[in-house]
Write a protein that holds these residues in place. Structure first.
Motif, PDB file in Angstrom:
ATOM      1  N   PHE A 104       0.851  -1.193   0.000  1.00 43.09           N
ATOM      2  CA  PHE A 104       0.000   0.000   0.000  1.00 43.09           C
ATOM      3  C   PHE A 104       0.885   1.242   0.000  1.00 43.09           C
ATOM      4  O   PHE A 104       1.925   1.248   0.657  1.00 43.09           O
ATOM      5  CB  PHE A 104      -0.893   0.021   1.255  1.00 43.09           C
ATOM      6  N   PRO A 105       0.512   2.277  -0.755  1.00 43.83           N
ATOM      7  CA  PRO A 105      -0.705   2.475  -1.552  1.00 43.83           C
ATOM      8  C   PRO A 105      -0.644   1.839  -2.929  1.00 43.83           C
ATOM      9  O   PRO A 105      -1.537   2.042  -3.758  1.00 43.83           O
ATOM     10  CB  PRO A 105      -0.764   4.002  -1.664  1.00 43.83           C
ATOM     11  N   LEU A 106       0.422   1.091  -3.186  1.00 50.71           N
ATOM     12  CA  LEU A 106       0.538   0.411  -4.470  1.00 50.71           C
ATOM     13  C   LEU A 106       1.172  -0.951  -4.243  1.00 50.71           C
ATOM     14  O   LEU A 106       1.829  -1.189  -3.234  1.00 50.71           O
ATOM     15  CB  LEU A 106       1.372   1.245  -5.456  1.00 50.71           C
ATOM     16  N   ILE A 123       3.687  -2.153 -14.674  1.00 51.46           N
ATOM     17  CA  ILE A 123       2.239  -1.982 -14.505  1.00 51.46           C
ATOM     18  C   ILE A 123       1.928  -2.354 -13.062  1.00 51.46           C
ATOM     19  O   ILE A 123       2.271  -3.440 -12.598  1.00 51.46           O
ATOM     20  CB  ILE A 123       1.439  -2.854 -15.480  1.00 51.46           C
ATOM     21  N   ILE A 124       1.293  -1.441 -12.356  1.00 45.98           N
ATOM     22  CA  ILE A 124       1.179  -1.523 -10.902  1.00 45.98           C
ATOM     23  C   ILE A 124      -0.289  -1.531 -10.493  1.00 45.98           C
ATOM     24  O   ILE A 124      -1.136  -0.926 -11.154  1.00 45.98           O
ATOM     25  CB  ILE A 124       1.899  -0.313 -10.261  1.00 45.98           C
ATOM     26  N   TRP A 125      -0.570  -2.182  -9.366  1.00 44.55           N
ATOM     27  CA  TRP A 125      -1.921  -2.164  -8.815  1.00 44.55           C
ATOM     28  C   TRP A 125      -2.028  -1.042  -7.792  1.00 44.55           C
ATOM     29  O   TRP A 125      -1.242  -0.958  -6.852  1.00 44.55           O
ATOM     30  CB  TRP A 125      -2.271  -3.490  -8.174  1.00 44.55           C
ATOM     31  N   ASP A 126      -2.999  -0.177  -8.000  1.00 48.04           N
ATOM     32  CA  ASP A 126      -3.300   0.906  -7.055  1.00 48.04           C
ATOM     33  C   ASP A 126      -4.186   0.324  -5.963  1.00 48.04           C
ATOM     34  O   ASP A 126      -5.382   0.093  -6.171  1.00 48.04           O
ATOM     35  CB  ASP A 126      -4.007   2.039  -7.801  1.00 48.04           C
ATOM     36  N   SER A 127      -3.614   0.074  -4.790  1.00 47.65           N
ATOM     37  CA  SER A 127      -4.351  -0.621  -3.735  1.00 47.65           C
ATOM     38  C   SER A 127      -5.115   0.307  -2.803  1.00 47.65           C
ATOM     39  O   SER A 127      -5.687  -0.135  -1.807  1.00 47.65           O
ATOM     40  CB  SER A 127      -3.397  -1.506  -2.920  1.00 47.65           C
ATOM     41  N   GLY A 134      -8.379   4.478  -6.223  1.00 40.62           N
ATOM     42  CA  GLY A 134      -7.630   3.239  -6.312  1.00 40.62           C
ATOM     43  C   GLY A 134      -8.417   2.096  -6.904  1.00 40.62           C
ATOM     44  O   GLY A 134      -9.425   2.285  -7.584  1.00 40.62           O
ATOM     45  N   GLN A 135      -7.929   0.867  -6.635  1.00 40.72           N
ATOM     46  CA  GLN A 135      -8.519  -0.364  -7.169  1.00 40.72           C
ATOM     47  C   GLN A 135      -8.496  -0.352  -8.698  1.00 40.72           C
ATOM     48  O   GLN A 135      -9.508  -0.549  -9.370  1.00 40.72           O
ATOM     49  CB  GLN A 135      -9.934  -0.557  -6.636  1.00 40.72           C
ATOM     50  N   ARG A 136      -7.292  -0.138  -9.245  1.00 35.74           N
ATOM     51  CA  ARG A 136      -7.114  -0.063 -10.702  1.00 35.74           C
ATOM     52  C   ARG A 136      -5.670  -0.416 -11.030  1.00 35.74           C
ATOM     53  O   ARG A 136      -4.776  -0.329 -10.197  1.00 35.74           O
ATOM     54  CB  ARG A 136      -7.386   1.364 -11.199  1.00 35.74           C
ATOM     55  N   GLY A 384       3.313   7.588  -8.976  1.00 35.63           N
ATOM     56  CA  GLY A 384       1.915   7.782  -9.334  1.00 35.63           C
ATOM     57  C   GLY A 384       0.980   8.078  -8.195  1.00 35.63           C
ATOM     58  O   GLY A 384       0.161   8.985  -8.281  1.00 35.63           O
ATOM     59  N   VAL A 385       1.086   7.325  -7.086  1.00 34.50           N
ATOM     60  CA  VAL A 385       0.093   7.453  -6.018  1.00 34.50           C
ATOM     61  C   VAL A 385       0.705   7.545  -4.623  1.00 34.50           C
ATOM     62  O   VAL A 385      -0.010   7.678  -3.635  1.00 34.50           O
ATOM     63  CB  VAL A 385      -0.893   6.258  -6.040  1.00 34.50           C
ATOM     64  N   ASP A 386       2.038   7.435  -4.529  1.00 35.32           N
ATOM     65  CA  ASP A 386       2.681   7.320  -3.215  1.00 35.32           C
ATOM     66  C   ASP A 386       3.161   8.690  -2.743  1.00 35.32           C
ATOM     67  O   ASP A 386       4.250   9.145  -3.106  1.00 35.32           O
ATOM     68  CB  ASP A 386       3.856   6.336  -3.301  1.00 35.32           C
ATOM     69  N   ALA A 387       2.352   9.338  -1.909  1.00 37.74           N
ATOM     70  CA  ALA A 387       2.686  10.666  -1.400  1.00 37.74           C
ATOM     71  C   ALA A 387       3.646  10.545  -0.218  1.00 37.74           C
ATOM     72  O   ALA A 387       3.350   9.861   0.758  1.00 37.74           O
ATOM     73  CB  ALA A 387       1.420  11.401  -0.978  1.00 37.74           C
ATOM     74  N   ARG A 388       4.787  11.193  -0.316  1.00 34.99           N
ATOM     75  CA  ARG A 388       5.799  11.126   0.748  1.00 34.99           C
ATOM     76  C   ARG A 388       6.183  12.532   1.175  1.00 34.99           C
ATOM     77  O   ARG A 388       6.287  13.445   0.352  1.00 34.99           O
ATOM     78  CB  ARG A 388       7.038  10.367   0.269  1.00 34.99           C
ATOM     79  N   ARG A 389       6.439  12.681   2.455  1.00 32.97           N
ATOM     80  CA  ARG A 389       6.719  14.007   3.009  1.00 32.97           C
ATOM     81  C   ARG A 389       8.216  14.225   3.181  1.00 32.97           C
ATOM     82  O   ARG A 389       8.950  13.344   3.614  1.00 32.97           O
ATOM     83  CB  ARG A 389       5.998  14.176   4.347  1.00 32.97           C
ATOM     84  N   ASP A 390       8.628  15.437   2.839  1.00 31.16           N
ATOM     85  CA  ASP A 390      10.007  15.854   3.053  1.00 31.16           C
ATOM     86  C   ASP A 390      10.272  15.914   4.557  1.00 31.16           C
ATOM     87  O   ASP A 390       9.445  16.408   5.330  1.00 31.16           O
ATOM     88  CB  ASP A 390      10.212  17.233   2.421  1.00 31.16           C
ATOM     89  N   HIS A 391      11.424  15.421   4.985  1.00 30.06           N
ATOM     90  CA  HIS A 391      11.744  15.344   6.411  1.00 30.06           C
ATOM     91  C   HIS A 391      12.800  16.356   6.848  1.00 30.06           C
ATOM     92  O   HIS A 391      13.472  16.149   7.862  1.00 30.06           O
ATOM     93  CB  HIS A 391      12.210  13.922   6.766  1.00 30.06           C
ATOM     94  N   SER A 392      12.932  17.461   6.117  1.00 31.70           N
ATOM     95  CA  SER A 392      13.865  18.506   6.566  1.00 31.70           C
ATOM     96  C   SER A 392      13.185  19.490   7.503  1.00 31.70           C
ATOM     97  O   SER A 392      13.854  20.328   8.101  1.00 31.70           O
ATOM     98  CB  SER A 392      14.470  19.237   5.369  1.00 31.70           C
ATOM     99  N   PHE A 393      11.858  19.382   7.651  1.00 30.14           N
ATOM    100  CA  PHE A 393      11.094  20.165   8.629  1.00 30.14           C
ATOM    101  C   PHE A 393      11.436  21.659   8.518  1.00 30.14           C
ATOM    102  O   PHE A 393      11.846  22.300   9.473  1.00 30.14           O
ATOM    103  CB  PHE A 393      11.363  19.676  10.065  1.00 30.14           C
TER     104      PHE A 393
END
Length: 723
Positions: A104-106, A123-127, A134-136, A384-393
C-alpha cells in the motif's frame, strides 16, 4: 592482476553473516508478542511475499490494461497468477507472477527469469480504496503530467526504452533486493551475466534491523542469570528519549542526550539514496557500508527539498530535529511503522501545544490547514500514487521556493495567490518574534553553482559555517572548484580535516577536478582515513597517481586503497553503473584494455546504458578510433533524447568531424533541455560564430547573462560578438 585478485578475495571481502546465525522472525513471537503483532501487519512484513491469494491485492480476473500500443492481461491458472504483456522484444508473452512487492498504496509484481533475474513489472496495482481513485491498474510512467510528480509528461515506454520493465532499472536483484529481504546474498556471475541470489527471509523481518538472532534466542532460552551485552545481539537500536526543557518558557524540549545514534544508521540503509559497499550488516555503521548521495541537482531542489526519490534520510539529515537528537522511533512505531500519535500530537511530544498548536502560531482554522506537516513537511507524490513528506522540517519560504523552483507549502494550497502574497503574510506573522526563523540561504548559491556559475567564495562560507547541517556543508564542498578557489588550497585542506566524515566526503569529491598530482598533495595526509565511504572516494581520486614517484610505504598504502575500492565496486558488479565506475578507474590508471572490458560489460548488462555509451565513445576518441565513437553517441542520443550529455557529446564529435551544422543541431537540443547549463551555451554560441550567425549568438549569450548572472568568459564572448 591475477595476484591482485587472489589477495583481494582472501583479505578484503566483507564477513558475510552465515544463514545459520539467523533465527527467523517466528522465533521472536513468543517473547515479543506486541512487537511481533505490530510487525505482522506492517509494510515491512509485506515488503515482498510469495504470490498467493492472501498476498495479491491486484485484480487478476482476466483484467486488461492498455498502455501505449500494448494491451496486457492479468489472469489466473488455478492458484497461480499470470500476466500476458510485452517482453524485451516488444512481443506479447505469458509470465508467471512469483512474488508480490509492497502492499500500500501500491503493489508491484515480480517475474522470475531463467538467468536468475527477478524483474519488477512497471504496470502496478493501485491498492488504495476506490473512493480515493484506487482499485485499478496503472503504469509507472504515465502519459499524463498529473502522475509525474511535476515533471514533464512522458511518452509511452516501449521495449526499446531503457526504462522498460525487462531492463536493468527494474531488476530486483540489484535495485530492490537488499531493502526488501533479510540476510540477502546477491551473487552475480560476470562471465555468464547471471544471478544466484539467496536470502534468509523473503521480507523485511526482525533480523533486518536487529541483526542475526541465534545468540539472542540461545540466551533467552538459557538459565543464565547474566545478560550478555545487547542480550546476545551485536548491537542495539533502542534509543530511549531523555528530554529536557531548555528554558522556563517550555516552548520546545530537546533531547538532553542521545544514547544510541546508530538507530538512524540502521534505518538509513533502506531509507536513503546511496551506493552499497558490502552486504548489509546492521551492527556496522552506515558509512562503513554505504556512500550516501548528497544534495545534488538531479536528486534535490537547490534548497534541499526532495526532488527525485531519495527516501527521506538526506532531507532528515538537514533538519534541526536531527541536530537536536531526534531519531526515527521518536515519531514512528518501529514495528508497525505508524506514527506514534495522531496528527499534531506526534509533534506535541516536543513542541508545546499551548504555544505551537494554536491559531496564533499556524494562523489557520480548519483541521487540514492547521496540521503541522502541511506547512513544515511538503508532500511529493512518487510512483503515481505514493505521497511522501520531506523530512527537513523547514519553515515555508514562498519567495525562495519560487526562485529556485522547489515546492512551496503556501501556494500549493492557496493556488490562486502569489509567492509575494504568501511572503507578506508570513512576514506579518513573525514580525513580533525576537528571532525570525533561519532561511536556507544556500539555495541560490547551489542553484547558481549547478548552472556552471563560479560561486566558490559563497560555497566556502557555507562549507565552513557550523550553523548548517553536515550534509548541507558537504554539498557546498562538493560544488567547490578547487582550481578556482583563489588558488587557496589550504581552504580545501582544512575541510579535509573536518570532524564530519560527510564533509570530508564532499571535499574529496570536489578535489577530483584538480590534476592528479595536486590531488595527491591534498589527500596524501589522509591515506589512513578511518571511514570506508571516504576511503572509497580517496581511492577513486588517486586512481591516476604515478606510484613510482612515491615512497614504498606510500605506494603500499595507496594500493591497499585501490584493492578495497575494487572490492567495494565489484560488490555491485551486476549493475552497469558500477562497471562504468570500474572502467573509469582503470582508464585513470592508463589501463585502457581493462577499461574497455568494463564498459563493454556494462553494455552487456544494459545495452542502452548512457554512461557506458559515452565513456566507451570517449575511450575510442582517446585511442585513435574516433570514427567508431559516432555510432555509440548517436545510439546514446536515440535512447536518451531528453538528456543533455548525449547531445553535448555528439555535438563535440561533429565538431571534431568538422560538421558544424550538425553540431549546432545537437547543441541547440541540449540548450533547450537545460537552458541554464553554461558549457552548452558557450559551445553553441561559438559554433554560431563560426557559422557567421553572430547576431543570433549575441542574443543567445546576452539572454543567458541576463537570466543567470555575470560570467567572465561569456561576457568576453558577447563583447567580441558585439564589435
Amino acid at each position: 592482476m591475477a595476484t591482485l585478485w587472489i589477495v583481494l578475495c582472501l583479505t578484503l571481502l566483507s564477513p558475510f553473516v552465515v544463514a545459520s546465525e539467523y533465527a527467523g522472525s517466528e522465533s521472536c513471537q513468543q517473547c515479543h508478542q506486541q512487537a511481533y503483532q505490530d510487525w505482522s501487519t506492517s509494510h515491512h512484513q509485506a515488503a515482498m511475499l510469495k504470490a498467493t491469494d492472501e498476498s495479491v491485492q491486484g485484480d487478476f480476473n482476466n483484467t486488461s490494461f492498455t498502455y501505449g500500443k500494448i494491451t496486457s492481461t492479468f489472469y489466473r491458472k488455478g492458484k497461480e497468477f499470470w500476466v500476458k504483456t510485452d517482453n524485451a522484444l516488444g512481443q506479447l508473452e505469458d509470465f508467471k507472477i512469483s512474488y508480490t512487492f509492497g502492499v500500500f498504496p501500491l503493489q508491484q509484481y515480480i517475474v522470475d527469469f531463467d538467468d536468475g533475474r527477478k524483474q519488477v513489472l512497471s504496470i502496478i496495482w493501485d491498492s488504495r480504496p476506490a473512493s480515493q481513485g484506487g482499485q485499478r491498474w496503472y503504469h509507472l510512467y504515465p502519459e499524463h503530467e498529473s502522475l509525474s510528480h511535476g515533471l514533464p509528461a512522458q511518452s509511452a515506454v516501449d521495449f526499446n526504452d531503457p526504462f522498460h520493465w525487462t531492463g536493468t532499472q527494474f531488476n530486483w536483484n540489484t535495485r530492490c533486493a537488499s531493502c526488501h529481504s533479510t540476510g540477502l546474498v546477491n551473487k552475480f556471475d560476470v562471465k555468464t551475466n547471471t544471478f544466484n541470489t539467496t536470502w534468509n527471509e523473503i521480507n523485511v523481518s526482525c533480523e533486518s534491523c536487529h541483526g542475526a538472532g541465534k545468540d539472542h534466542i540461545a540466551w533467552a532460552h538459557s538459565d543464565s542469570q547474566v545478560s550478555p551485552q545487547h542480550f546476545g545481539f551485536k548491537h542495539t537500536i533502542s534509543n530511549p528519549a531523555l528530554w529536557q526543557y531548555p528554558n522556563t518558557h517550555h516552548r520546545i524540549k530537546y533531547r538532553s542526550s542521545s544514547n544510541n545514534p546508530h538507530q538512524v544508521d540502521v534505518c538509513a540503509h533502506c531509507h536513503s539514496r546511496r551506493q552499497e559497499l558490502s552486504q548489509w550488516e546492521p551492527d556496522r555503521s552506515f558509512a562503513e557500508q554505504h556512500i550516501p548521495r548528497l544534495i545534488e541537482a538531479e536528486l534535490y531542489y537547490p534548497d534541499g527539498q526532495m526532488l527525485d526519490e531519495v527516501y527521506v534520510y538526506g532531507s532528515f539529515m538537514q533538519s534541526k530535529m536531527h541536530a537536536n537528537g531526534v531519531v526515527c522511533s521518536d515519531c514512528h512505531n518501529p514495528h508497525s511503522l505508524a506514527l506514534k500519535k495522531p496528527g499534531n500530537q506526534v509533534c506535541s511530544q516536543c513542541h508545546n501545544p499551548d504555544v505551537f498548536d494554536t491559531v496564533a502560531h499556524h494562523h489557520h482554522t480548519n483541521d487540514k490547514a492547521s496540521q503541522c506537516v502541511n506547512c513544515h513537511m511538503t508532500e511529493t507524490t512518487y510512483m503515481g500514487v505514493d505521497a511522501r513528506r520531506d523530512h527537513s522540517f523547514r519553515v515555508p519560504d514562498p519567495l525562495l521556493s519560487h526562485q529556485v523552483g522547489s515546492p512551496d507549502a503556501c501556494t500549493s494550497c492557496h493556488t490562486e495567490q502569489t509567492p509575494a502574497w504568501a511572503t507578506k503574510k508570513i512576514q506579518a506573522w513573525v514580525a513580533d518574534l525576537q528571532k525570525p526563523p533561519q532561511k536556507p540561504e544556500f539555495a541560490t548559491t547551489f542553484m547558481a553553482a549547478d548552472q556552471g556559475i563560479n560561486k566558490d567564495k559563497a560555497l566556502l562560507n557555507i562549507a565552513n559555517d557550523g550553523g548548517y547541517s553536515a550534509i548541507v556543508r558537504a554539498s557546498a564542498a562538493l560544488r567547490l572548484s578547487p582550481v578556482q578557489v583563489d588558488n587557496d588550497q589550504q581552504s580545501i585542506a582544512d575541510l579535509l580535516n573536518d570532524e564530519s566524515w560527510m564533509i570530508r566526503l564532499g571535499t574529496v569529491r570536489s578535489s577530483m577536478q584538480l590534476p592528479v598530482l595536486q590531488r595527491w598533495q591534498l589527500l596524501s595526509a589522509h591515506l589512513d582515513e578511518p571511514v570506508r565511504a571516504v576511503r572509497y572516494e580517496i581511492a577513486r581520486a588517486l586512481a591516476g597517481l604515478p606510484l613510482y614517484q612515491l615512497t614504498k610505504a606510500q605506494s603500499d598504502q595507496v594500493q591497499m586503497l585501490y584493492k578495497e575500492f575494487i572490492t567495494d565496486s565489484e560488490f555491485n558488479s551486476g549493475m552497469p553503473d558500477m562497471q562504468v565506475i570500474l572502467g573509469v578507474f582503470s582508464l585513470n590508471q592508463q589501463d585502457t584494455h581493462s577499461a574497455e572490458t568494463y564498459f563493454r560489460q556494462a553494455l552487456t548488462i544494459a545495452p542502452d546504458y548512457q554512461d557506458a555509451l559515452l565513456n566507451l565513445a570517449d575511450l575510442y576518441r582517446a585511442t585513435g578510433r574516433d570514427d567508431k565513437a559516432g555510432d555509440l553517441l548517436k545510439l546514446a542520443v536515440k535512447e536518451h533524447p531528453n538528456a543533455v550529455d548525449p547531445h553535448y557529446a555528439l555535438a563535440l564529435w561533429y565538431i571534431r568531424q568538422k560538421s558544424l551544422p550538425d553540431a549546432q543541431v545537437e547543441l541547440q537540443k541540449a540548450y533547450e533541455i537545460q537552458p541554464g547549463f553554461r558549457p552548452t551555451t558557450l559551445a553553441l554560441a561559438l559554433v554560431m560564430e563560426q557559422l557567421n550567425q553572430r547576431e543570433k549568438a549575441y542574443k543567445l549569450v546576452s539572454s543567458w547573462l541576463t537570466t543567470y548572472g555575470s560570467d567572465p568568459q561569456l561576457e568576453q564572448l558577447r563583447q567580441r560578438l558585439g564589435d
